[in-house]
Scaffold this active site. Structure first.
Site, mmCIF file in Angstrom:
data_model
loop_
_atom_site.group_PDB
_atom_site.id
_atom_site.type_symbol
_atom_site.label_atom_id
_atom_site.label_comp_id
_atom_site.label_asym_id
_atom_site.label_seq_id
_atom_site.Cartn_x
_atom_site.Cartn_y
_atom_site.Cartn_z
ATOM 1 N N GLY A 7 -5.362 14.661 9.846
ATOM 2 C CA GLY A 7 -4.902 14.227 8.526
ATOM 3 C C GLY A 7 -6.002 14.373 7.505
ATOM 4 N N THR A 8 -6.124 15.591 6.940
ATOM 5 C CA THR A 8 -7.227 15.861 6.020
ATOM 6 C C THR A 8 -6.767 15.594 4.589
ATOM 7 O OG1 THR A 8 -7.987 17.518 7.622
ATOM 8 C CG2 THR A 8 -8.983 17.593 5.443
ATOM 9 N N GLY A 9 -6.501 14.337 4.306
ATOM 10 C CA GLY A 9 -6.102 13.947 2.954
ATOM 11 C C GLY A 9 -7.263 13.285 2.234
ATOM 12 N N ASN A 102 -3.541 1.997 7.753
ATOM 13 C CA ASN A 102 -3.141 0.723 7.180
ATOM 14 C C ASN A 102 -2.355 -0.121 8.169
ATOM 15 O OD1 ASN A 102 -3.727 -0.319 4.686
ATOM 16 N ND2 ASN A 102 -2.380 1.079 3.591
ATOM 17 N N LYS A 183 -7.622 -7.258 6.045
ATOM 18 C CA LYS A 183 -7.005 -6.276 5.159
ATOM 19 C C LYS A 183 -5.536 -6.624 4.918
ATOM 20 C CE LYS A 183 -7.990 -1.778 3.491
ATOM 21 N NZ LYS A 183 -8.195 -0.362 3.578
ATOM 22 N N ASN A 187 -2.916 -6.616 1.736
ATOM 23 C CA ASN A 187 -1.786 -5.682 1.824
ATOM 24 C C ASN A 187 -0.428 -6.370 1.833
ATOM 25 O OD1 ASN A 187 -2.870 -3.101 1.742
ATOM 26 N ND2 ASN A 187 -3.417 -3.124 3.910
ATOM 27 N N ASN A 191 1.649 -5.355 -1.435
ATOM 28 C CA ASN A 191 2.365 -4.081 -1.309
ATOM 29 C C ASN A 191 3.883 -4.231 -1.397
ATOM 30 O OD1 ASN A 191 0.891 -1.352 -0.513
ATOM 31 N ND2 ASN A 191 -0.387 -3.036 0.206
ATOM 32 N N SER A 254 -0.313 1.285 -2.602
ATOM 33 C CA SER A 254 0.146 2.558 -2.028
ATOM 34 C C SER A 254 1.633 2.521 -1.671
ATOM 35 C CB SER A 254 -0.679 2.893 -0.784
ATOM 36 O OG SER A 254 -0.465 1.918 0.223
ATOM 37 N N GLU A 266 5.159 2.469 4.540
ATOM 38 C CA GLU A 266 4.511 1.993 5.772
ATOM 39 C C GLU A 266 4.989 0.582 6.140
ATOM 40 O OE1 GLU A 266 0.436 4.048 6.477
ATOM 41 O OE2 GLU A 266 0.250 3.033 4.550
#
Lengths: 310, 310
Positions: A7-9, A102, A183, A187, A191, A254, A266
């Site tokens: 996952g190269t984001g 996450n 976290k 979140n 969220n 997000s 998510e």
């Protein structure tokens, strides 16, 4: 050590890019950006030193990628259904998988699918954004917390921390349960409600009932964290978090961004799993359950089609 | 008997109009439609017999209205802050006030403001719509349930039921707690969630999580109703209600209409009060509390201004 980035984001590209720049052997798995990055490289614009990895070892699938010492997973958890199949060819007996994802409960599911896998959780306190294909913007730096979940070899964790340090990434070992739930303390209260109500964080706290709602959810996360064995999480931490959020500029979490764009949210690891884990530990989160059901309904109703005005 | 109608809208206009057509002495309080109705009369278009009250006894304020035997209150509960002052000049020792209003807990608040007042609850199972100034459309007929709350004179209730019957209105005496909570069984699970999520009732039930959410709220209403002493309310009634709603055409509950139009929502008596009453009776409604906080936040955030896209 040899690294794979799944996952190269914004997150995976940044950490993988920093490791590659420092000379480590890094193999990048890409999806839609594969051809662009193969031909043009991976670019990181950072207040802390911009750079381009001109010829990254880029792959469009895990077939062809070598087994690695450390696999860094930086996918959205909504893609985790395919994760075990992606990981399998990259693993050796001693591979460490670092899940920079996450939510709560991700590690347990990956372990169930790949028994014996050595896992650690990564919690990135950082601002990076993918602004174009293979192009990441890095605007603020925090530390990367690394929490051992099922790694039998402490030397591997230490080696990872040392490599990250050598790549200019402030990384530190932290307690697993505390880190994940800490976290979740931000979140979970922000969220979901911001997504359901279509509000930024500043506005949630600008309305007395919005703040009451955030605090009711926060209290449930604190109770759940304690029930699940996380130490050092208490009301004063929650207070500081609310004050910190109040002083932030207007922010769309997000999940709200995903919600607004009609992308999968998510929900599983931000809500469903932690609620279930708390319940198993004897702690109920009914306010949170309502938010979870609403988020699920929003996602399901996209498939039914748009609401017709009446 | 002499009647006052407080709030000559879809409900008050219909019942008051029927009573006036039958020859009773009816005094109508109007707000924005006062001049139109004074000059043009009150018109009811009904599948069950249309009529016009050409010269209704219309008032723009309670000053000038005579004391009445029965005062029918058909205001939205969002206007109830001004109700005690409106009622005071209309009351005698023996006046009956019939509150045809949504929600649970209205009577207790009116009684607290006007100690000793004789109250009954009216539950209108009917479809009427105000389609223009002084113009009401009546499309389906159910009964008007009348539930004694604090009326010491049973003869007065009987007289009201007889007058309603003479006016062609099917009315029947019912148990107070049962009637109020029975209506809450539909109102609470559907009004709030449809408003928060911007969905019609059919869509709430078309999504598995939407249905799960409705059922979680329904279970809380059943528990609250029992805790508050309502008899004859159980799961089978809830099942029938869900099936009935599933078979209805797409429907926007009144609160969703208010929400969409930016009007005050009946949060106080549809959510806040019944939740508080249940809590006092030892029963918690945490799923419902979340919906209540969300509705309050929506209303408060209107005052803060529109959300800015991000």
């Amino acid at each position: 050590m040899r690294y794979a980035i799944i996952g190269t984001g914004a997150i995976g590209g940044f950490y993988g890019g920093r490791l590659a720049r420092a000379g480590f052997d890094v193999h990048f798995l890409l999806h839609s950006d594969f051809e662009y990055v193969r031909d043009n490289g991976l670019r990181v614009d950072s207040y802390d030193g911009s750079f381009v990895i001109s010829h990254p070892q880029a792959y469009a699938s895990v077939a062809g990628m070598p087994p690695c010492d450390v696999v860094i997973v930086a996918l959205k958890t909504t893609a985790n259904g395919g994760l075990p199949a992606m990981l399998a060819p990259l693993l050796t007996e001693r591979t460490l998988v670092l899940l920079i994802q996450n939510g709560v409960g991700v590690e347990a599911d990956v372990e169930a699918a790949l028994p014996g896998v050595q896992l650690a959780a990564g919690l990135a306190y950082i601002c990076t954004t993918k602004v174009g294909p293979g192009h990441i913007e890095h605007t603020s730096n925090g530390k990367l917390s690394v929490a051992n979940y099922s790694c039998r070899d402490q030397g591997l964790i230490d080696g990872l921390l040392a490599d990250l340090g050598a790549a200019g990434i402030r990384a530190a070992a932290v307690d697993y349960a505390k880190a994940r739930w800490m976290k979740a303390m931000w979140n979970m209260p922000f969220n979901g409600p911001c997504s359901v109500l279509g509000q930024t964080t500043d506005r949630m706290l600008a309305s007395p009932s919005g703040e009451r709602l955030v605090r009711a959810l926060l209290a449930e996360v604190i109770g759940a964290a304690r029930a699940c064995g996380a130490v050092g999480i208490d009301e004063s931490v929650g207070e500081r978090m609310i004050e910190m959020t109040r002083n932030m500029p207007p922010y769309s979490p997000s999940m709200k961004v995903d919600c607004d764009l009609g992308r999968p949210m998510e929900i599983e690891y931000l809500y469903t799993k932690p609620i279930a884990m708390a319940r198993e530990a004897g702690y109920a989160m009914p306010h949170m359950e309502m938010v979870e059901m609403q988020l699920r309904a929003i996602e399901e109703l996209r498939a039914v089609g748009p609401a017709v005005g009446q």
